[in-house]
Design a protein around this motif. Structure first.
Motif, PDB file in Angstrom:
ATOM      1  N   GLN A 190       0.810  -1.215   0.000  1.00  0.00           N
ATOM      2  CA  GLN A 190       0.000   0.000   0.000  1.00  0.00           C
ATOM      3  C   GLN A 190       0.843   1.264   0.000  1.00  0.00           C
ATOM      4  O   GLN A 190       0.361   2.327  -0.356  1.00  0.00           O
ATOM      5  N   SER A 191       2.101   1.145   0.444  1.00  0.00           N
ATOM      6  CA  SER A 191       2.926   2.350   0.514  1.00  0.00           C
ATOM      7  C   SER A 191       3.917   2.353  -0.638  1.00  0.00           C
ATOM      8  O   SER A 191       4.169   1.319  -1.245  1.00  0.00           O
ATOM      9  N   ASP A 192       4.489   3.525  -0.921  1.00  0.00           N
ATOM     10  CA  ASP A 192       5.501   3.549  -1.977  1.00  0.00           C
ATOM     11  C   ASP A 192       6.873   3.897  -1.419  1.00  0.00           C
ATOM     12  O   ASP A 192       7.777   4.250  -2.165  1.00  0.00           O
ATOM     13  N   ALA A 193       7.034   3.849  -0.104  1.00  0.00           N
ATOM     14  CA  ALA A 193       8.344   4.181   0.482  1.00  0.00           C
ATOM     15  C   ALA A 193       8.561   3.381   1.745  1.00  0.00           C
ATOM     16  O   ALA A 193       9.171   3.858   2.693  1.00  0.00           O
ATOM     17  N   ALA A 194       8.076   2.132   1.751  1.00  0.00           N
ATOM     18  CA  ALA A 194       8.112   1.381   3.002  1.00  0.00           C
ATOM     19  C   ALA A 194       9.268   0.395   3.040  1.00  0.00           C
ATOM     20  O   ALA A 194       9.742  -0.077   2.010  1.00  0.00           O
ATOM     21  N   ILE A 195       9.707   0.085   4.269  1.00  0.00           N
ATOM     22  CA  ILE A 195      10.672  -0.987   4.477  1.00  0.00           C
ATOM     23  C   ILE A 195      10.147  -1.861   5.598  1.00  0.00           C
ATOM     24  O   ILE A 195       9.549  -1.361   6.549  1.00  0.00           O
ATOM     25  N   GLY A 196      10.324  -3.176   5.470  1.00  0.00           N
ATOM     26  CA  GLY A 196       9.835  -4.063   6.522  1.00  0.00           C
ATOM     27  C   GLY A 196      10.647  -5.333   6.539  1.00  0.00           C
ATOM     28  O   GLY A 196      11.662  -5.444   5.864  1.00  0.00           O
TER      29      GLY A 196
ATOM     30  N   ALA B 125      -8.134   3.840   4.528  1.00  0.00           N
ATOM     31  CA  ALA B 125      -6.788   4.280   4.885  1.00  0.00           C
ATOM     32  C   ALA B 125      -6.037   4.761   3.651  1.00  0.00           C
ATOM     33  O   ALA B 125      -5.296   5.739   3.699  1.00  0.00           O
ATOM     34  N   ILE B 126      -6.237   4.078   2.542  1.00  0.00           N
ATOM     35  CA  ILE B 126      -5.558   4.468   1.307  1.00  0.00           C
ATOM     36  C   ILE B 126      -6.051   5.831   0.841  1.00  0.00           C
ATOM     37  O   ILE B 126      -5.274   6.695   0.424  1.00  0.00           O
ATOM     38  N   TRP B 127      -7.360   6.019   0.938  1.00  0.00           N
ATOM     39  CA  TRP B 127      -7.936   7.292   0.499  1.00  0.00           C
ATOM     40  C   TRP B 127      -7.409   8.432   1.359  1.00  0.00           C
ATOM     41  O   TRP B 127      -7.031   9.492   0.857  1.00  0.00           O
ATOM     42  N   LEU B 128      -7.363   8.195   2.685  1.00  0.00           N
ATOM     43  CA  LEU B 128      -6.856   9.213   3.607  1.00  0.00           C
ATOM     44  C   LEU B 128      -5.388   9.502   3.339  1.00  0.00           C
ATOM     45  O   LEU B 128      -4.934  10.646   3.398  1.00  0.00           O
ATOM     46  N   GLN B 129      -4.634   8.443   3.012  1.00  0.00           N
ATOM     47  CA  GLN B 129      -3.210   8.589   2.730  1.00  0.00           C
ATOM     48  C   GLN B 129      -3.003   9.508   1.535  1.00  0.00           C
ATOM     49  O   GLN B 129      -2.125  10.357   1.531  1.00  0.00           O
ATOM     50  N   LEU B 134       0.046  11.448   3.265  1.00  0.00           N
ATOM     51  CA  LEU B 134       0.735  10.866   4.415  1.00  0.00           C
ATOM     52  C   LEU B 134       1.586   9.688   3.977  1.00  0.00           C
ATOM     53  O   LEU B 134       1.396   9.144   2.909  1.00  0.00           O
ATOM     54  N   GLN B 135       2.505   9.297   4.883  1.00  0.00           N
ATOM     55  CA  GLN B 135       3.266   8.072   4.639  1.00  0.00           C
ATOM     56  C   GLN B 135       2.347   6.867   4.669  1.00  0.00           C
ATOM     57  O   GLN B 135       2.465   5.957   3.878  1.00  0.00           O
TER      58      GLN B 135
END
Lengths: 276, 290
Positions: A190-196, B125-129, B134-135
């Motif tokens: 879902q993120s474009d800058a994540a690390i896990g 959550a995606i929409w809010l992001q 936001l990150q």
């Protein structure tokens, strides 16, 4: 009339309660796919046995095994000393069923932008909160979304042991704390800058594994070959645990998992067979 | 009915009441008994800001803050919306449409909370992001929004019933005096229904405090108070989310377990106190129309 009806109802209910032997298994979400498939295949071969497989994480698995709520525990790390002292009478018997690597994973956008390898020290600095932006590591100008795991998860123990030196280390730089491998995978997609930190089998097109840059500047890729020959630094055994020596149906199930069919399932899930 | 049947009926009803009351008392006693260890071993450090189980630090303050903020957001969003919707359904909707519309709204209350959680992480959550740049969309605000949607049906139903149950005489008398519709609602009906509305809000407050699954999935589970404390666009932690994520990994009888039960005891006591206040407020009100 009503009396006969209620009597027959009670009779039907009692007769439908057949006692099947059941095996309860719970624990690590990393080991779960293998045991889940093995349980399905085993139930087909032995229709009189019921196997119930739950997740919850390595810590939950050991907890339930120690408190005798489950028959087999799945863990993807070593049993901690605390768990051994908490349950002195449990007599944990560990059986390894496969090998796996814990990979530092990043969102595909970061991987495609050039960050394909990091050193252990760089990973440590991200999780300690010292590095906050990808541009400090040569990547795009985006804030790092540092995804951590719940404290008792096997994947986290193994990762933190190597990266921060202590399996129960705190990660002050964490932005999210998630649970299972699946949940973490979703967050990274879902993120474009994540690390896990994920098990090797959960990598896909959106979740890319980083190579580890060793001190002699060689870059070790998280492939099955590197897990087998031991060069990838963050590897672990996938284990199932019983109380004491397994007997009866539990032993048969464990032999099945260690046998040819079970080990094929280990490979299909993306892990390495235990008896190479 | 003969005299003995009446007696059996009475004792049966009495027994049911005692069993129900006993359950609450038992739950309270179990919570207190299990949190005793944390209170004696950790003491005032229970109210510190650091929660780190391996080093025996059990500070619950961040979780209490998270619960408070998330519930506050939910109430701020849901109460005005709920009351206005209830005014619409009870006063302005043609009576033929009232039952279908009300049933539809009450259907919202029947949706399992895990569904809200899934919609939260998959879409909201995606929409809010994207909206706030936001990150990650897993924030305190997201949890507050979801809670607001969950407590909305409760508020609407209860306030609508409160307004609808005011006897027709008051409505007709106000009409006879020549008041406008909004004046009738604002100056006659709402003041009469005030105590019931407070009761509805307190009930919704209790529900928002105890909601676990939806909050657990979207709040990010970081055991810290956000940096400026009003930064609702950062992840946080509530009591229910913490319990949901960690209770299965603690072993029964350890200090860790006891500290978590202590948090549960706090929540339980808060809901109990709120319910008692709601009941007292009801009693105090003079029923104008009886």
């Amino acid at each position: 009339m009503k009396f006969i009806f209620s009597l027959s109802l009670i009779a039907i209910l009692l007769f439908s309660c057949t006692k099947k032997e059941s095996i309860n298994i719970s624990g690590s979400t990393t080991v779960l796919p293998v045991i889940s498939n093995a349980a399905d295949a085993f139930k087909k071969a032995h229709p009189d046995v019921d196997i119930i497989v739950n997740a919850g994480g390595s810590g939950v698995g050991m907890n339930q095994l120690g408190e005798e709520k489950t028959d087999i525990g799945m863990i993807s790390r070593d049993i901690t000393d605390e768990e051994k002292t908490k349950y002195p009478n449990a007599n944990f018997n560990v059986i390894a069923i496969g090998k796996d690597a814990v990979v530092a994973v990043v969102s595909s956008e970061i991987y495609d932008a050039g960050i394909t390898e990091l050193t252990i020290a760089q990973l440590a600095s991200i999780y300690k909160g010292e590095v906050k932006n990808w541009k400090e590591l040569g990547g795009p100008d985006k804030e790092i979304l540092c995804v951590d795991k719940e404290a008792s998860r096997g994947t986290r123990h193994v990762f933190m042991e190597i990266v921060l030196g202590d399996k129960e280390a705190e990660a002050p730089g964490a932005d999210l704390v998630l649970g299972s491998n699946n949940e973490e995978q979703t967050a990274i997609v879902q993120s474009d800058a994540a690390i896990g930190m994920l098990s090797n089998a959960w990598l896909n097109d959106d979740v890319k594994g980083l190579n580890i840059k060793m001190s002699d500047s060689t870059s070790i890729e998280p492939t099955l070959a590197n897990i087998i020959n031991g060069t990838y630094p963050i590897t672990r055994d996938l284990e199932i645990v019983t109380r004491g020596e397994p007997t009866g149906m539990i032993k048969q199930f464990i032999d099945f998992v260690l046998g040819a069919e079970g080990q094929n399932m280990v490979e299909e899930a993306g892990y390495v067979k235990i008896n190479r | 009915m003969s005299k003995s049947t009446a007696k059996i009926g009475k004792s049966y009803v009495l027994a049911s009441t005692i069993i129900s009351a006993l359950i609450i008392v038992l739950v309270f006693i179990i919570l207190v008994a299990n949190s005793w260890q944390a209170v004696t071993e950790v003491g005032w450090n229970l109210f510190s800001l650091r929660w780190n189980a391996p080093s025996d630090e059990f500070g619950i303050l961040s979780m209490c803050f998270g619960t408070a903020i998330v519930t506050l957001i939910a109430l701020v969003l849901a109460v005005p919306l709920g009351i206005l919707t209830a005014i619409f359904t009870s006063e302005m909707l043609p009576s033929k449409l009232r039952i279908p519309v009300k049933s539809l709204l009450e259907l919202l209350a029947g949706i399992p909370s895990i569904i809200y959680g899934l919609i939260g992480i998959a879409f909201f959550a995606i929409w809010l992001q994207g909206f706030f740049q936001l990150q990650s969309g897993r924030t305190i605000l997201t949890a507050g929004f979801l809670l607001a949607i969950m407590i909305l049906p409760t508020i609407i139903t209860l306030v609508d019933d409160a307004l609808h149950n005011i006897p027709k005489q008051y409505h007709e008398a106000s009409l006879g005096l020549g008041l406008y519709k909004y004046e009738i609602i604002k100056n006659t009906l709402l003041p009469i229904a005030k105590a019931d509305i407070y009761g509805a809000i307190l009930l919704a407050f209790g529900r928002a405090l105890g909601e676990t699954m939806a909050v657990m999935l979207v709040i990010g589970s970081i055991d810290k108070i956000p940096s400026p404390f009003f930064d609702v666009l950062s992840p946080g932690q509530t009591i229910t989310s913490k319990l949901g994520r960690e209770i299965a990994e603690t072993s029964f009888g350890s200090v860790h377990f006891s500290a978590m039960i202590f948090m549960g005891l706090l929540l339980f006591s808060l809901v109990l106190v709120i319910t008692l206040i709601a009941q007292r407020a009801n009693k105090k009100r003079i029923r104008l129309y009886e």
